[in-house]
Design an enzyme around this catalytic site. Structure first.
Site, mmCIF file in Angstrom:
data_model
loop_
_atom_site.group_PDB
_atom_site.id
_atom_site.type_symbol
_atom_site.label_atom_id
_atom_site.label_comp_id
_atom_site.label_asym_id
_atom_site.label_seq_id
_atom_site.Cartn_x
_atom_site.Cartn_y
_atom_site.Cartn_z
ATOM 1 N N SER A 46 45.593 -36.816 -54.883
ATOM 2 C CA SER A 46 46.820 -36.888 -55.675
ATOM 3 C C SER A 46 46.958 -35.755 -56.679
ATOM 4 O O SER A 46 48.059 -35.475 -57.158
ATOM 5 C CB SER A 46 46.899 -38.229 -56.415
ATOM 6 O OG SER A 46 45.773 -38.417 -57.252
ATOM 7 N N ASP A 331 49.588 -38.952 -66.897
ATOM 8 C CA ASP A 331 49.504 -40.401 -66.714
ATOM 9 C C ASP A 331 48.052 -40.831 -66.857
ATOM 10 O O ASP A 331 47.261 -40.146 -67.496
ATOM 11 C CB ASP A 331 50.119 -40.822 -65.368
ATOM 12 C CG ASP A 331 49.425 -40.205 -64.159
ATOM 13 O OD1 ASP A 331 48.317 -39.653 -64.312
ATOM 14 O OD2 ASP A 331 49.981 -40.286 -63.043
ATOM 15 N N HIS A 334 46.130 -38.085 -64.139
ATOM 16 C CA HIS A 334 46.488 -36.719 -63.767
ATOM 17 C C HIS A 334 46.915 -35.871 -64.967
ATOM 18 O O HIS A 334 47.514 -36.380 -65.906
ATOM 19 C CB HIS A 334 47.642 -36.746 -62.748
ATOM 20 C CG HIS A 334 47.372 -37.611 -61.573
ATOM 21 N ND1 HIS A 334 47.837 -38.913 -61.477
ATOM 22 C CD2 HIS A 334 46.656 -37.387 -60.446
ATOM 23 C CE1 HIS A 334 47.420 -39.440 -60.330
ATOM 24 N NE2 HIS A 334 46.704 -38.534 -59.696
#
Length: 366
Positions: A46, A331, A334
């Site tokens: 991600s 977040d 990340h």
């Protein structure tokens, strides 16, 4: 996955014919684009996914606001408010933003493809709590499928020469800890100690990189794992809000193993070259000198819920912080675009303390 690859080899063909001072000249919509390499192929999780999970039955998605709030075009599936580190590196190489495998077709794909998938790991069973994801092994298979179609439309020799000059960016390993070893519904922790698990991961990683090498990759950029004990998700579990040294020490053997693995591959595989991005050192420097870099918020997510805004990650249509350029974390897991830009630039031109044994600019020209 049926794509029109008739235009994809164009840059590769031009690369063979038009090399000038290590700059590749590719035609894009009638205008000349100067790039240092023919293409960049991206594999990871991600941190660098740009939309491959959007159409999967997956809980690991970021194709909703406020993700992409600072990205031209809005949410794309990037787990950031804006650019990811590979976006920055692509631009520094003179390439356009590299499209996601699930979304690109034909002409868009001539400069490379991004195969990264949120929740993916080195191990196939990593990230299963999120249901749909594309593990590293499958990402390589997807690249192999792409390559077969390219070769059908072009000579194998020309493609091989262009691939050898292209950048292969691989950023794997974080989820094998966060969404495997540290998950209570996995038995991994009971089967392996820290060094044993690092050895397991490295053995598999080694085989996967050799597989890419056998498919034609020669220039590898390997993104290391960061200080995972300092992300908001882990900080939120700490009674005093401090980084978890237990988690940071848990990951250290893998960090050390990967450097040794790359050195061995460089010794044993003809033409194998690499840049290892020491994300751990980068993050340590950033946290220690955050004020000098312009960051005032070092332990909070810009978008999230609960302690450190890291107990629940950024929710759909949640209002994020307004001063995003001052936050290290976007977040629960990340970094912000500001950090991605900083790290991307360091990886491109930095010294051996952050990128070893050569930076990406040197790798591209080597």
């Amino acid at each position: 996955m049926a794509y029109d690859f008739r235009l994809f080899p164009l840059c590769f063909m031009l690369f063979v014919l038009l090399v000038n001072n290590n700059n590749v000249i590719c035609q894009e919509e009638g205008a000349a684009r100067s790039a240092m390499v023919p293409a960049m192929f991206i594999f990871g999780d991600s941190l660098i996914d740009n939309g491959n999970n959007n159409n999967l039955a997956s809980l690991a998605k970021a194709n909703y606001f406020p993700y992409g709030i600072d990205f031209n075009g809005g949410p794309t599936g990037r787990f950031s408010n804006g650019l990811t580190m590979v976006d920055v590196i692509a631009e520094l190489l003179g390439l356009p933003l590299i499209p996601a495998y699930s979304q690109a077709s034909g002409d868009q794909m001539r400069f490379g493809i991004n195969y990264a998938s949120a929740a993916a790991g080195i191990l196939d069973n990593t990230g299963r709590n999120f249901v749909g994801r594309i593990p590293f092994n499958q990402q390589i298979t997807n690249f192999e499928n792409t390559l077969n179609q390219i070769r059908n439309n072009n000579g194998a020799t020309d493609v091989a020469e262009a691939l050898a000059k292209s950048i292969f960016f691989v950023g794997m390993g974080s989820n094998d800890y966060l969404n495997n070893y540290l998950m209570p519904n996995y038995n991994t922790k009971n089967q392996y100690n820290a060094q044993g698990y690092a050895n397991l991961l490295t053995q598999q990683y080694n085989q996967q990189l050799i597989r890419l090498y056998n498919l034609g990759a020669r220039k590898f950029v390997i993104g290391g794992v960061g200080l995972m004990g300092c992300i908001p998700s882990i900080l939120a579990q700490s009674p005093n809000g401090a980084c978890s040294e237990e988690v940071n020490q848990l990951v250290l053997p893998f960090h050390n193993n990967v450097r040794s693995m790359l050195t061995n591959l460089n010794t044993n595989l003809p033409g194998f070259k690499f840049s290892y991005i020491n994300i751990r050192n980068m993050f340590q420097d950033l946290l220690t000198n955050s004020q000098q870099y312009g960051f005032s918020e070092v332990n909070l997510g810009c978008c999230g819920v609960g302690r450190n805004r890291g107990q629940i990650t950024c929710l759909p249509f949640q209002t994020p912080c307004s001063n995003r350029e001052q936050y290290i974390f976007w977040d629960a897991f990340h970094p912000t675009e500001a950090v991605n830009v900083l790290f991307g630039r360091k990886a491109f031109t930095g010294g051996p303390d952050v990128v070893y044994p050569m930076n990406i600019q040197q790798l591209a020209m080597n």
